[in-house]
Design a protein around this motif. Structure first.
Motif, PDB file in Angstrom:
ATOM      1  N   SER A  72       0.871  -1.172   0.000  1.00  0.00           N
ATOM      2  CA  SER A  72       0.000   0.000   0.000  1.00  0.00           C
ATOM      3  C   SER A  72       0.910   1.224   0.000  1.00  0.00           C
ATOM      4  O   SER A  72       2.042   1.153   0.492  1.00  0.00           O
ATOM      5  CB  SER A  72      -0.894   0.041   1.244  1.00  0.00           C
ATOM      6  OG  SER A  72      -1.756  -1.064   1.296  1.00  0.00           O
ATOM      7  N   THR A 100      -4.476   2.505  11.700  1.00  0.00           N
ATOM      8  CA  THR A 100      -5.076   3.137  10.523  1.00  0.00           C
ATOM      9  C   THR A 100      -6.595   3.064  10.552  1.00  0.00           C
ATOM     10  O   THR A 100      -7.267   3.938  10.004  1.00  0.00           O
ATOM     11  CB  THR A 100      -4.559   2.480   9.231  1.00  0.00           C
ATOM     12  OG1 THR A 100      -4.740   1.066   9.322  1.00  0.00           O
ATOM     13  CG2 THR A 100      -3.084   2.782   9.025  1.00  0.00           C
ATOM     14  N   GLY A 101      -7.147   2.026  11.175  1.00  0.00           N
ATOM     15  CA  GLY A 101      -8.604   1.950  11.282  1.00  0.00           C
ATOM     16  C   GLY A 101      -9.171   3.133  12.027  1.00  0.00           C
ATOM     17  O   GLY A 101     -10.261   3.643  11.699  1.00  0.00           O
ATOM     18  N   GLU A 128      -9.069   6.090   9.643  1.00  0.00           N
ATOM     19  CA  GLU A 128     -10.196   6.003   8.711  1.00  0.00           C
ATOM     20  C   GLU A 128     -11.452   6.599   9.331  1.00  0.00           C
ATOM     21  O   GLU A 128     -12.150   7.416   8.709  1.00  0.00           O
ATOM     22  CB  GLU A 128     -10.470   4.545   8.339  1.00  0.00           C
ATOM     23  CG  GLU A 128      -9.471   3.926   7.404  1.00  0.00           C
ATOM     24  CD  GLU A 128      -9.820   2.476   7.101  1.00  0.00           C
ATOM     25  OE1 GLU A 128     -11.024   2.162   7.022  1.00  0.00           O
ATOM     26  OE2 GLU A 128      -8.901   1.658   6.959  1.00  0.00           O
ATOM     27  N   ILE A 183      -2.167   8.241   5.939  1.00  0.00           N
ATOM     28  CA  ILE A 183      -2.899   6.976   5.848  1.00  0.00           C
ATOM     29  C   ILE A 183      -2.445   6.233   4.596  1.00  0.00           C
ATOM     30  O   ILE A 183      -1.888   6.849   3.670  1.00  0.00           O
ATOM     31  CB  ILE A 183      -4.428   7.238   5.803  1.00  0.00           C
ATOM     32  CG1 ILE A 183      -5.214   5.947   6.082  1.00  0.00           C
ATOM     33  CG2 ILE A 183      -4.841   7.888   4.504  1.00  0.00           C
ATOM     34  CD1 ILE A 183      -6.703   6.182   6.331  1.00  0.00           C
ATOM     35  N   HIS A 184      -2.641   4.919   4.561  1.00  0.00           N
ATOM     36  CA  HIS A 184      -2.287   4.191   3.340  1.00  0.00           C
ATOM     37  C   HIS A 184      -3.466   4.193   2.388  1.00  0.00           C
ATOM     38  O   HIS A 184      -4.630   4.288   2.792  1.00  0.00           O
ATOM     39  CB  HIS A 184      -1.799   2.774   3.647  1.00  0.00           C
ATOM     40  CG  HIS A 184      -2.767   1.906   4.371  1.00  0.00           C
ATOM     41  ND1 HIS A 184      -3.480   0.907   3.766  1.00  0.00           N
ATOM     42  CD2 HIS A 184      -3.130   1.879   5.681  1.00  0.00           C
ATOM     43  CE1 HIS A 184      -4.239   0.296   4.654  1.00  0.00           C
ATOM     44  NE2 HIS A 184      -4.045   0.859   5.826  1.00  0.00           N
ATOM     45  N   SER A 221      -5.194   2.141   0.575  1.00  0.00           N
ATOM     46  CA  SER A 221      -6.323   1.218   0.670  1.00  0.00           C
ATOM     47  C   SER A 221      -7.303   1.635   1.760  1.00  0.00           C
ATOM     48  O   SER A 221      -8.494   1.312   1.686  1.00  0.00           O
ATOM     49  CB  SER A 221      -5.834  -0.208   0.922  1.00  0.00           C
ATOM     50  OG  SER A 221      -5.054  -0.274   2.096  1.00  0.00           O
ATOM     51  N   GLY A 222      -6.821   2.375   2.779  1.00  0.00           N
ATOM     52  CA  GLY A 222      -7.702   2.850   3.840  1.00  0.00           C
ATOM     53  C   GLY A 222      -8.683   3.902   3.376  1.00  0.00           C
ATOM     54  O   GLY A 222      -9.668   4.195   4.064  1.00  0.00           O
ATOM     55  N   ARG A 280     -10.976   1.953  -0.231  1.00  0.00           N
ATOM     56  CA  ARG A 280     -12.012   0.959   0.059  1.00  0.00           C
ATOM     57  C   ARG A 280     -13.402   1.581   0.148  1.00  0.00           C
ATOM     58  O   ARG A 280     -14.401   0.872   0.127  1.00  0.00           O
ATOM     59  CB  ARG A 280     -11.686   0.189   1.326  1.00  0.00           C
ATOM     60  CG  ARG A 280     -11.783   0.977   2.606  1.00  0.00           C
ATOM     61  CD  ARG A 280     -11.291   0.184   3.790  1.00  0.00           C
ATOM     62  NE  ARG A 280      -9.884  -0.186   3.656  1.00  0.00           N
ATOM     63  CZ  ARG A 280      -9.200  -0.869   4.563  1.00  0.00           C
ATOM     64  NH1 ARG A 280      -9.781  -1.278   5.653  1.00  0.00           N
ATOM     65  NH2 ARG A 280      -7.931  -1.151   4.377  1.00  0.00           N
ATOM     66  N   TYR A 311      -5.256  -3.502  -2.282  1.00  0.00           N
ATOM     67  CA  TYR A 311      -3.809  -3.577  -2.100  1.00  0.00           C
ATOM     68  C   TYR A 311      -3.163  -3.764  -3.468  1.00  0.00           C
ATOM     69  O   TYR A 311      -3.698  -4.483  -4.324  1.00  0.00           O
ATOM     70  CB  TYR A 311      -3.423  -4.754  -1.209  1.00  0.00           C
ATOM     71  CG  TYR A 311      -3.598  -4.531   0.267  1.00  0.00           C
ATOM     72  CD1 TYR A 311      -4.081  -3.330   0.786  1.00  0.00           C
ATOM     73  CD2 TYR A 311      -3.274  -5.533   1.178  1.00  0.00           C
ATOM     74  CE1 TYR A 311      -4.242  -3.136   2.145  1.00  0.00           C
ATOM     75  CE2 TYR A 311      -3.426  -5.347   2.553  1.00  0.00           C
ATOM     76  CZ  TYR A 311      -3.911  -4.139   3.027  1.00  0.00           C
ATOM     77  OH  TYR A 311      -4.059  -3.967   4.380  1.00  0.00           O
TER      78      TYR A 311
END
Length: 345
Positions: free
Chosen positions: A132, A210-211, A214, A227-228, A230-231, A234, A292
């Motif tokens: 990511s 990271t959750g 988000e 943040i990455h 994919s966070g 999605r 990812y």
């Protein structure tokens, strides 16, 4: 009718051979770690059962993070895991303690021949099966210009509305700190410049995982945060007012790494599992489920994933791989200094 004792014993032996307990004892078991959430749903609901059928084995998948302390506490000649799935920072810790093998060979893992160079670079233990990009997530309903530089996070307008991580526990925060050294100083190892830049980000809201970031972005608790990708991706198609920006200086890579333990008693099966996770069809399924970026160059993604994920040589050239061996050797001192900075001392 009288049944002889010999016949009874023979019948019992046949029943024992057919019993689930005995069959399980004869079936090799692969012990791995894996994430929960959507990743875990696909692994346990689809990919692991398919692997078990193909290789006539059973898989024990541990989703109870953290994994490294459990591996450290297990016997070297009979480790609790055959394959450790973790991020690069923890894989380097495991390697330094002799708990995982440093590299893999294409003779054992044939799909290695098709991965991007970053997946098996000198910054990597084992192999990265996905990555990511760590960049900037931001709200699109707060009147913010789309960030183009990591320096945009320091904009005074974001005071109290920007988000980062508790550096002692989160590798994204650690990667961001090294990046600050490069952007504001002479390189990723310029800790003095990194500390000064981190101090300039106060006030900043800090999170463990990271959750949490988000949720903070989705609730507008923060307007911009580290943040990455994919966070954020999605939530594509959900009408949430969030987006992801790739700063011009590049993006640190958050790698999903597999490494085999030296003391594994099913090492051939362990290598087969790594090779399986690098198959194009397996990579595509997970990449499109969790956003990812796949490591195998032969993966053909559907259009909306192809547009955003890092799946071409030009795109992966933007990924920055941090020197986790260097960082881990200094982590205790860094943690202590960062804590003082964030507490205003």
């Amino acid at each position: 009718m009288t049944v002889s004792r010999r016949i009874l014993l023979q019948a019992g032996a046949v029943a024992a051979l057919a019993s689930p307990t005995v069959l399980r004892a004869q079936t090799p078991t692969l012990k791995i770690t894996t994430w929960g959430g959507k990743w875990g749903e696909i692994m346990k609901g689809d990919l692991l059962p398919a692997f078990e059928r193909e290789f006539k084995c059973s898989v024990q998948a541990d989703q109870a993070f953290p994994f490294l302390p459990k591996l450290q506490a297990s016997p070297r000649n009979n480790p609790i895991y055959d394959v450790l799935h973790a991020n690069s920072n923890e894989q380097w810790k495991a390697l330094d303690e002799g708990l995982v093998e440093p590299k893999m060979d294409v003779r054992n893992v044939p799909n290695l021949k098709d991965v991007y160079p970053y997946a098996i670079s000198d910054k990597m233990v084992g192999v990265s099966i996905f990555t990511s990009a760590i960049g900037l997530g931001f709200r699109t309903d707060k009147g913010l210009a789309r960030p183009t530089s990591w320096k945009d996070l320091a904009d005074p307008k974001l005071a109290g509305q920007r988000g980062g991580y508790l550096i002692p526990v989160n590798s994204l925060g650690q990667a961001h700190l090294m990046l600050l050294g490069k952007i504001y100083g002479r390189g990723y190892d310029d800790l003095d410049a990194a500390y000064k830049a981190l101090e300039a980000l106060r006030p900043i809201k800090l999170f463990d995982f990271t959750g949490q970031m988000e949720k903070a972005l989705l609730s507008a608790e923060v307007s911009m945060g580290v943040i990455h990708d994919s966070g954020v991706y999605r939530y594509d198609g959900s009408n949430e007012p969030v987006d992801f920006a790739i700063p011009s200086e590049g993006v640190p890579s958050l790698e999903q790494v597999l490494a085999v333990t030296p003391g594994s008693r099913v090492k051939e099966l362990a290598y087969a599992y790594v090779d399986y996770m690098l198959r194009p069809d397996v990579q595509k399924k997970l990449a499109e489920a969790v956003w990812y970026s796949p490591s195998n160059t032969k993966v053909q993604l559907d259009a909306k994933y192809d547009a955003k994920l890092f799946n071409t040589p030009a795109k992966v050239a933007q990924l920055i791989q941090m020197d986790w061996k260097w960082y881990n050797a200094r982590k205790d001192d860094i943690d202590a200094r960062v804590q003082r900075i964030l507490r205003g001392r």
